[in-house]
Scaffold this motif. Structure first.
Motif, PDB file in Angstrom:
ATOM      1  N   ARG A 142      49.457 -12.394  62.909  1.00 32.12           N
ATOM      2  CA  ARG A 142      49.084 -11.498  61.810  1.00 32.12           C
ATOM      3  C   ARG A 142      48.035 -12.155  60.903  1.00 32.12           C
ATOM      4  N   ASN A 143      48.300 -13.387  60.481  1.00 32.90           N
ATOM      5  CA  ASN A 143      47.352 -14.098  59.623  1.00 32.90           C
ATOM      6  C   ASN A 143      46.017 -14.292  60.330  1.00 32.90           C
ATOM      7  N   HIS A 144      46.087 -14.621  61.606  1.00 37.00           N
ATOM      8  CA  HIS A 144      44.869 -14.879  62.376  1.00 37.00           C
ATOM      9  C   HIS A 144      43.997 -13.627  62.476  1.00 37.00           C
ATOM     10  N   VAL A 145      44.612 -12.483  62.790  1.00 38.96           N
ATOM     11  CA  VAL A 145      43.843 -11.243  62.940  1.00 38.96           C
ATOM     12  C   VAL A 145      43.182 -10.857  61.619  1.00 38.96           C
ATOM     13  N   LEU A 146      43.920 -10.940  60.528  1.00 37.92           N
ATOM     14  CA  LEU A 146      43.348 -10.584  59.230  1.00 37.92           C
ATOM     15  C   LEU A 146      42.251 -11.563  58.820  1.00 37.92           C
ATOM     16  N   ASP A 150      38.245 -11.050  57.734  1.00 35.12           N
ATOM     17  CA  ASP A 150      37.588 -11.730  56.607  1.00 35.12           C
ATOM     18  C   ASP A 150      36.297 -12.403  57.061  1.00 35.12           C
ATOM     19  N   LYS A 151      36.364 -13.088  58.192  1.00 36.85           N
ATOM     20  CA  LYS A 151      35.182 -13.787  58.711  1.00 36.85           C
ATOM     21  C   LYS A 151      34.062 -12.794  59.034  1.00 36.85           C
ATOM     22  N   ALA A 152      34.428 -11.722  59.725  1.00 38.30           N
ATOM     23  CA  ALA A 152      33.421 -10.741  60.139  1.00 38.30           C
ATOM     24  C   ALA A 152      32.761 -10.081  58.944  1.00 38.30           C
ATOM     25  N   ASP A 153      33.534  -9.880  57.886  1.00 40.08           N
ATOM     26  CA  ASP A 153      33.004  -9.205  56.704  1.00 40.08           C
ATOM     27  C   ASP A 153      32.106 -10.127  55.881  1.00 40.08           C
ATOM     28  N   SER A 154      32.257 -11.447  56.084  1.00 37.23           N
ATOM     29  CA  SER A 154      31.562 -12.405  55.227  1.00 37.23           C
ATOM     30  C   SER A 154      30.353 -13.056  55.880  1.00 37.23           C
ATOM     31  N   THR A 155      30.238 -12.949  57.212  1.00 33.85           N
ATOM     32  CA  THR A 155      29.154 -13.647  57.896  1.00 33.85           C
ATOM     33  C   THR A 155      27.945 -12.750  58.135  1.00 33.85           C
ATOM     34  N   THR A 156      26.790 -13.405  58.289  1.00 41.75           N
ATOM     35  CA  THR A 156      25.580 -12.666  58.672  1.00 41.75           C
ATOM     36  C   THR A 156      25.204 -12.960  60.127  1.00 41.75           C
ATOM     37  N   ASP A 157      26.001 -13.825  60.771  1.00 40.68           N
ATOM     38  CA  ASP A 157      25.749 -14.187  62.169  1.00 40.68           C
ATOM     39  C   ASP A 157      26.402 -13.149  63.072  1.00 40.68           C
ATOM     40  N   GLU A 158      25.608 -12.394  63.788  1.00 41.21           N
ATOM     41  CA  GLU A 158      26.127 -11.297  64.605  1.00 41.21           C
ATOM     42  C   GLU A 158      27.018 -11.799  65.742  1.00 41.21           C
ATOM     43  N   GLU A 159      26.706 -12.962  66.284  1.00 41.93           N
ATOM     44  CA  GLU A 159      27.510 -13.505  67.386  1.00 41.93           C
ATOM     45  C   GLU A 159      28.918 -13.885  66.901  1.00 41.93           C
ATOM     46  N   ILE A 160      28.997 -14.531  65.738  1.00 39.31           N
ATOM     47  CA  ILE A 160      30.305 -14.887  65.159  1.00 39.31           C
ATOM     48  C   ILE A 160      31.089 -13.626  64.836  1.00 39.31           C
ATOM     49  N   ARG A 161      30.420 -12.651  64.298  1.00 36.76           N
ATOM     50  CA  ARG A 161      31.064 -11.388  63.925  1.00 36.76           C
ATOM     51  C   ARG A 161      31.641 -10.681  65.153  1.00 36.76           C
ATOM     52  N   ARG A 162      30.854 -10.619  66.221  1.00 33.08           N
ATOM     53  CA  ARG A 162      31.307  -9.938  67.435  1.00 33.08           C
ATOM     54  C   ARG A 162      32.519 -10.650  68.034  1.00 33.08           C
ATOM     55  N   ALA A 164      34.692 -12.537  66.427  1.00 29.99           N
ATOM     56  CA  ALA A 164      35.843 -12.378  65.528  1.00 29.99           C
ATOM     57  C   ALA A 164      36.505 -11.012  65.679  1.00 29.99           C
ATOM     58  N   LEU A 165      35.722  -9.994  65.999  1.00 28.26           N
ATOM     59  CA  LEU A 165      36.240  -8.628  66.074  1.00 28.26           C
ATOM     60  C   LEU A 165      36.614  -8.196  67.489  1.00 28.26           C
TER      61      LEU A 165
END
Length: 466
Positions: A142-146, A150-162, A164-165
């Protein structure tokens, strides 16, 4: 731990079978007739069918566990592991959480160690995978998914965002299908509070080597469950498996490759491997070979039940099904524990043993809030339910099966409050490293430490010179 001249009944494992068997024995025993000792690495029993709802935040983690010492006040509860058993001397070796191992004599033995996750030598799995066998893993998931949101909402790196999601779940049985259904539900709710993350940005993938999901509820409901999850945007790949997941790079047998920070492994269970050190007769898959009386084959003072036992399904065999064995589920574990408890007391008193026979009453599964499937067996009649009504059946059955009224009331209270209050979407990942912030605040600053070292060296030099 107390010493006693009374016969000792040693229960190895404090899970569903261990807890209920010990309670049954204590209830049936006369005062002072024997000492019941329960050994488990944890001081609590976890009700595993509620782990998916715990991971989704529908039930408080504390309400899914039952403290052994509170429920078994008349028993000895030892927090540790049984590492070996000497059947000739009737002695078990106990490895406590701290300190040296010691020997504990017993007269009667109950093997209730349950099961562990069944894994394969897949590159990266040990480093990247998240299991779903314990309450710690459910909280961690649960903590990991949330945190990924948080990471995806805060980063500008599209690869990290993809990465994470993207959420990959391996295993389409009860644990896998229920967990992905609950977690997808939670992530969909949580996304409402993020400015740059929506459900459409997330990718949920369910993989199974079998050709269907939810085999426990039958092919029709399994197909419904598959179609329902797919309607919510879950990608399901059947008859395939995961080849590797090194550094989160998931490679499937069908050629699909994705990067994911979340890989949940629920591809079945296997008996606890430590059983091979106990000198007990084991079946082809490592289960303890038990008779219909739940006595271990070839013994008259050892019993076994639950996920670690191979118990003949007497009811199915009477119906003409050859080589039928009781499946590893809570329905059988609860009923086996009661028969086992009665048989231990009967064996201690020299009375005949009773066979365990229970016909399947069906199965229920939740796939998120207000979503589920249920199969109810009434004699030769099978009733199938889906949607909200099946979800009510799922919650009702498992809510009542939860051990102790204390926990039943707390679970139902959680559900009742959830009807009026919004779901919590707070990630408390720092719980896993609670001292990190204090350590950073308390550790000496590098400059100050270097200065002190320099002053110390100067004083030594002055002392030598003088």
């Amino acid at each position: 731990m107390s010493t006693t001249e009374r016969p000792r009944i040693l229960v190895v494992g404090g899970g569903y079978v261990g807890l209920y068997a010990a309670r049954r024995i204590l209830k049936k025993m006369r005062y002072g007739e024997a000492t019941v000792t329960v050994v488990d690495p944890r001081s609590y029993m976890t009700y595993q069918p509620f782990l998916p709802e715990t991971a989704a935040g529908s039930i408080s983690p504390r309400h899914v566990v039952v403290p052994l010492r509170r429920v078994l006040p008349k028993a000895e509860v030892l927090t540790g592991r049984v590492t070996t058993i000497d059947q000739d001397r009737k002695v078990a070796t106990i490895a406590p959480l701290v300190g040296e191992a010691y020997e504990l004599p017993f007269d009667y033995l109950v093997i209730a160690m349950g099961a562990v996750s069944r894994t394969f030598p897949i590159p990266g799995l040990a480093e990247q995978g998240i299991g779903m066998k314990g309450i710690e893993e459910a909280i961690g998931l649960r903590n990991h998914v949330l945190e990924q949101l948080d990471k995806a909402d805060s980063t500008t790196d599209e690869e990290i965002r993809r990465k994470a999601l993207t959420f990959v779940f391996v295993g389409g049985g009860f644990a896998g299908a229920e967990t992905i259904g609950e977690v997808e539900d939670m992530a969909r709710d949580a996304a409402k509070y993020y400015t740059s993350v929506s459900r459409e940005d997330m990718r949920f993938i369910l993989v199974d080597a079998a050709d269907k999901i939810l085999p426990e509820v039958g092919p029709k409901l399994g197909q419904y469950g598959k179609e329902h999850l797919e309607s919510r945007g879950v990608e399901i790949y059947l008859s395939t498996s995961m080849d590797s997941c090194v550094d989160g790079h998931v490679v499937l047998k069908n050629g699909l490759e994705v990067d994911s920070s979340t890989i949940v492994w629920t591809a079945g269970v296997k008996p606890n491997p430590v059983l091979s050190r106990f000198g007990l007769p084991l079946g082809p898959r490592g289960h303890v070979d038990a008779q219909p009386t739940l006595q271990v084959t070839g013994t008259d003072y050892i019993w076994a039940a639950g996920d670690n036992a191979q118990v003949p399904d007497v009811a199915a065999r009477k119906a003409g099904v050859e080589n039928a064995w009781c499946p590893p589920n809570a329905q059988h574990a609860l009923r086996q524990a009661k028969v086992l408890g009665d048989n231990v007391v009967s064996g201690m008193r020299g009375f005949p043993q009773k066979d365990y026979a229970h016909s399947n009453k069906g199965a229920v599964a939740g796939l998120g809030l207000h979503k589920g499937v249920a199969m109810i067996v009434m004699g030769k009649l099978k009733i199938t339910l889906k949607g909200r009504l099946a979800w009510y059946m799922h919650r009702g059955y498992h809510g009542l099966a939860m051990p102790t009224w204390n926990r039943k009331i707390r679970v139902f209270a959680d559900w009742t409050l959830a009807m009026f209050l919004k779901r919590e979407v707070v990630a408390l990942g720092a719980l896993e490293t609670p001292r990190e912030e204090f350590y950073e605040a308390a550790k000496p600053a590098p400059v100050a430490a270097a200065k002190r070292a320099e002053e110390k060296a100067e004083k030594k030099a002055e002392a030598k010179a003088s």
